[in-house]
Design an enzyme around this catalytic site. Structure first.
Site, short mmCIF file in Angstrom:
data_model
loop_
_atom_site.label_atom_id
_atom_site.label_comp_id
_atom_site.label_asym_id
_atom_site.label_seq_id
_atom_site.Cartn_x
_atom_site.Cartn_y
_atom_site.Cartn_z
N ASP A 1 -62.93 -50.64 1.17
CA ASP A 1 -63.35 -50.77 -0.23
C ASP A 1 -64.87 -50.71 -0.25
O ASP A 1 -65.55 -51.69 0.09
CB ASP A 1 -62.84 -52.10 -0.78
CG ASP A 1 -63.30 -52.35 -2.21
OD1 ASP A 1 -63.91 -51.45 -2.82
OD2 ASP A 1 -63.06 -53.47 -2.72
N TYR B 1 -65.82 -53.80 3.81
CA TYR B 1 -65.70 -54.29 2.44
C TYR B 1 -67.12 -54.44 1.90
O TYR B 1 -67.82 -55.40 2.16
CB TYR B 1 -64.97 -55.63 2.40
CG TYR B 1 -64.92 -56.28 1.04
CD1 TYR B 1 -64.56 -55.55 -0.09
CD2 TYR B 1 -65.24 -57.62 0.87
CE1 TYR B 1 -64.52 -56.14 -1.34
CE2 TYR B 1 -65.21 -58.22 -0.38
CZ TYR B 1 -64.84 -57.47 -1.48
OH TYR B 1 -64.81 -58.05 -2.72
#
Length: 601
Positions: free
Chosen positions: A196, A157
Site C-alpha cells: 500500500d 506500507y
C-alpha cells in the site's frame, strides 16, 4: 500454476476473519490457500511484537517476517509470509534505511559485512534537511525487505496524508525508498515492490481525482505534479511527468505489473472509504501495487485485483510468475531462483531442509516462539504409554489404590505419572457442598437455565411447613482424606427456593391493596424516556443512519442523520435513484423536533 505473490492491506491482522469466506476458516493457513498465494505481503497489521500469537507465527509450512511499530500501539505494521515449499529468502531486513539492527546483534544492517546485508542503503544526510529522524522513520513498522536469488522483495506500507500533518515525513519515506531501489538497480539486483503506497499515478486511478479534474477543481497537470506523485511517476515506466525529469531520475526502473496487464481499464480500484460506504458504488482509488524491475516484464503470466474478496477497506492484488522464465538468454525454472542454490533443481524440490538456514528476522526464531510447536502440532503427538495394569500406583502412604478407583476417579490420571515441574506434595482436593431447594428446575446439571431464576427470592420461610426441604450433595474426596466436620457443614451458606404455593400464601398475607399506575401515567412516562426513532430519508423513505463529525471546527463532535444507501460512482449524493440521496439532518434538530411534538400533544 506458477508462483503467486499477493499484497493486501488487511486493516488489522485479524480483521478479515469477520467476513466471508474467511469467517468459516479462521486460520491463516486456510486464508493463504484461498488466496492461492506462495508469498503474502500484509500491511497495516495494527499490532506490536507483544501481540503476536502462535497462529500468526507458527503456521505449518510457512515462514514469516515482521516489521512492527516500536512505540505506537495499533498502528501500521508489515508482515511477509513465504511458503516453504515454493521459496526461501537468503536474507531479510527490517526498514528502508538499514539503521535498525538484526535480532541478536547491536550492529545496524547498513554496517554489516557486504556478504551479510542486502545493500543499497540511502545516504542519511538528505533526511536531516527534511528534519526527519532516521531511527523514527524505520521504527514505525513500514517495510520488510527479503532477498531471493531472483530479486529483492520490498513489502511496504507508505505513510498516508489524511490529516495533512506529516507531509515532510511522507516525502522523506518515499524519497528514501526510491533512492534505495535505484541503488539496488545500479548494483545489478532486480527488485519487486509491493504494498500500500498511498499514491495514485493519475486521475484514472482515483474516482475523487477524476471528479476534481472533471469539475475543473484542478487541471490534469496539477494533479500529476504534486511532489509525491511526481516522484512516483518518475520511478515507473510510462509514468507521466510534467516538464523535465529531476536529476538522478532520468530513467524509470519499475514496471506497473497490474496496470500493464489492464491498460485503459477504468474503475480498477483497490481501496474504498468505509466511512461513506463507498465500495458498493466503486468510488475508490488504486493505491496498492505490484511493481517489478523492467527487465522482469516477461516473467509474469497474469496480474489482477480481487475486489470481490471482502475483509478490509482494501482488496488483494496479485501477480503470477511463469514456471519457466528467460534469464540471460536461457530458459530457467523460476523456483530454482527462489530458494538457496541446490534446494530446487529443474523446478523440483531436491533438498527438504529448506528452513534450516532461515534468516534471523524470521518470526519463528523469536525467543517466545523458537523451538516450539504450533497448537495443532501439540494435539497430534502420540499418546503416552500407560503403566501396566499388574502394578497399580501407590499412594503417599504406600497403600495400593484399588482398580475400581483407577477406572472411575478423574484424579487417577495424575497418580501414575507426575508432570515435570509439579510439586511433590499432593494438593488436597476442594470440597464442594451444594444445597438446593425442592424446585426440580434448580437441580439441573447446567445450572440456571433462564433469567426468571435470577429474580427469584433468595431466602424465604414457608408458612405451611415451617421448615425447608434441603438436599445436600458432597463431592467425592480423594483417598485418605476426611470429609468436612460438622461445624464446617453448619457454617456453609444455604439457599432456599420458595415454592409456588408458598408464594401464593405470602402474597395473601400482604396488607393493603396493590396500586398500579394509570394508563395515562404510563403513556406520559413512556414519551418522556423513549428515544425517538431514526428519521426516514427523503429519496427512498428508508431509516437513516447516524455519523459523528470528526473534522475540526464548530461542528466537531456533532452527530447527524443521512441516507443509509452507499454513495454512487461519482461520490456525491443524488436526488433519487439507487444511490445515497441528499437527506441530511442534525441529530440535535431531530430530537428537539420530537420533544416539541410530544409537548404539543
Amino acid at each position: 500454476m506458477g508462483t503467486r505473490i499477493t499484497t493486501w492491506n488487511v486493516n488489522g491482522i485479524r480483521n478479515p476473519f469477520g467476513y466471508q469466506p474467511w469467517r468459516d476458516i479462521r486460520t491463516f493457513e486456510g486464508m493463504f490457500d484461498i488466496l492461492e498465494a506462495d508469498i503474502v505481503v500484509m500491511q497495516e497489521l495494527k499490532i506490536q511484537r507483544k501481540d503476536l500469537r502462535d497462529d500468526m507465527v507458527l503456521i505449518p509450512g510457512w515462514d514469516c517476517f515482521f516489521s512492527l511499530p516500536k512505540y505506537k500501539k495499533g498502528y501500521s505494521g508489515v508482515g511477509i509470509y513465504t511458503r516453504q515449499t515454493a521459496c526461501a529468502p537468503i536474507r531479510a531486513e527490517e526498514g528502508v534505511l538499514g539503521v535498525l539492527s538484526p535480532p541478536g546483534s547491536s550492529t545496524a544492517y547498513r554496517d554489516q559485512p557486504p556478504e551479510s546485508c542486502i545493500g543499497g542503503y540511502p545516504d542519511l544526510e538528505p533526511l536531516a534537511e527534511l528534519d526527519v529522524d532516521p531511527a523514527s522513520l524505520d521504527a514505525e513498522g513500514r517495510c520488510v525487505v527479503l532477498e531471493f536469488p531472483a530479486f529483492v522483495l520490498f513489502g511496504v506500507y507508505s505513510p498516508a496524508n489524511s490529516n495533512g500533518m506529516r507531509d515532510e515525513f511522507r516525502y522523506a519515506f518515499l524519497t528514501a525508498l526510491e533512492t534505495r531501489l535505484r541503488n539496488l538497480d545500479r548494483m545489478g539486483k532486480r527488485v519487486v515492490l509491493v504494498g500500500d503506497l498511498n499514491i495514485t499515478r493519475t486521475e484514472e486511478d482515483s474516482a475523487a481525482g477524476l471528479l476534481d479534474v472533471k469539475k475543473m477543481v484542478m487541471t490534469h497537470e496539477e494533479f500529476i505534479s504534486t511532489p509525491n506523485r511526481r516522484l512516483f511517476n518518475q520511478l515507473i515506466e510510462g509514468g507521466e511527468v510534467v516538464g523535465d525529469r529531476d536529476g538522478g531520475r532520468e530513467n524509470p526502473i519499475l514496471w506497473d505489473v497490474c496496470r500493464g496487464f489492464h491498460e485503459g481499464r477504468h474503475g480498477m480500484y483497490t481501496h474504498w472509504e468505509q466511512k461513506i460506504n463507498a465500495r458498493p458504488g466503486n468510488y475508490g482509488s488504486r493505491i496498492d501495487y505490484v511493481l517489478a524491475s523492467i527487465s522482469m516484464k516477461s516473467w509474469f503470466s497474469e496480474s489482477n485485483i480481487q475486489e470481490g474478496l471482502l475483509g478490509s477497506d482494501h482488496c488483494p492484488v496479485y501477480a503470477d510468475f511463469k514456471d519457466i522464465i528467460q534469464l540471460e538468454g536461457k530458459e530457467v525454472f523460476f523456483r530454482d531462483l527462489m530458494t538457496p542454490p541446490g534446494t530446487f533443481v529443474d523446478g523440483q524440490l531436491a533438498n527438504s531442509g529448506v528452513t534450516k538456514s532461515i534468516p534471523a528476522l524470521s518470526g519463528r526464531l523469536l525467543p517466545e516462539f523458537d523451538r516450539r510447536q504450533s497448537i495443532k502440532d501439540m494435539f497430534t503427538r502420540k499418546a503416552a504409554i500407560k503403566a501396566p495394569a499388574s502394578s497399580p500406583p501407590e499412594t503417599r502412604t504406600g497403600s495400593q489404590v484399588p482398580a475400581q478407583f483407577l477406572a472411575s476417579s478423574p484424579a487417577s490420571a495424575s497418580l501414575g505419572t507426575k508432570r515435570k515441574g509439579a510439586p511433590s506434595k499432593a494438593t488436597p482436593a476442594l470440597k464442594h457442598t451444594k444445597i438446593v431447594g425442592s424446585n426440580p428446575q434448580h437441580n439441573a446439571k447446567n445450572g440456571q437455565l433462564s433469567l426468571k431464576g435470577f429474580f427469584a427470592p433468595k431466602v424465604a420461610l414457608s408458612s405451611k411447613t415451617g421448615a425447608t426441604n434441603v438436599e445436600t450433595e458432597c463431592s467425592t474426596t480423594e483417598v485418605g482424606q476426611q470429609p468436612p466436620d460438622a461445624a464446617e457443614s453448619q457454617a456453609m451458606q444455604t439457599e432456599t427456593i420458595l415454592t409456588e404455593s408458598d408464594r401464593d400464601d405470602t402474597a395473601s398475607q400482604s396488607e393493603g391493596p396493590l396500586l398500579f399506575p394509570s394508563e395515562a401515567a404510563k403513556e406520559g412516562w413512556s414519551k418522556l424516556f423513549t428515544k425517538r426513532g431514526p428519521p426516514l430519508c427523503d429519496g427512498h423513505g428508508e431509516q437513516c443512519i447516524t455519523y459523528t463529525t470528526k473534522k475540526k471546527g464548530p461542528n466537531f463532535g456533532r452527530s447527524f442523520w443521512i441516507c443509509p444507501r452507499p454513495v454512487g460512482p461519482t461520490g456525491t449524493s443524488e436526488v433519487s435513484g439507487e444511490w445515497r440521496c441528499k437527506t441530511f439532518i442534525w441529530t440535535s434538530d431531530w430530537n428537539r423536533e420530537g420533544k416539541e411534538l410530544a409537548a404539543s400533544k
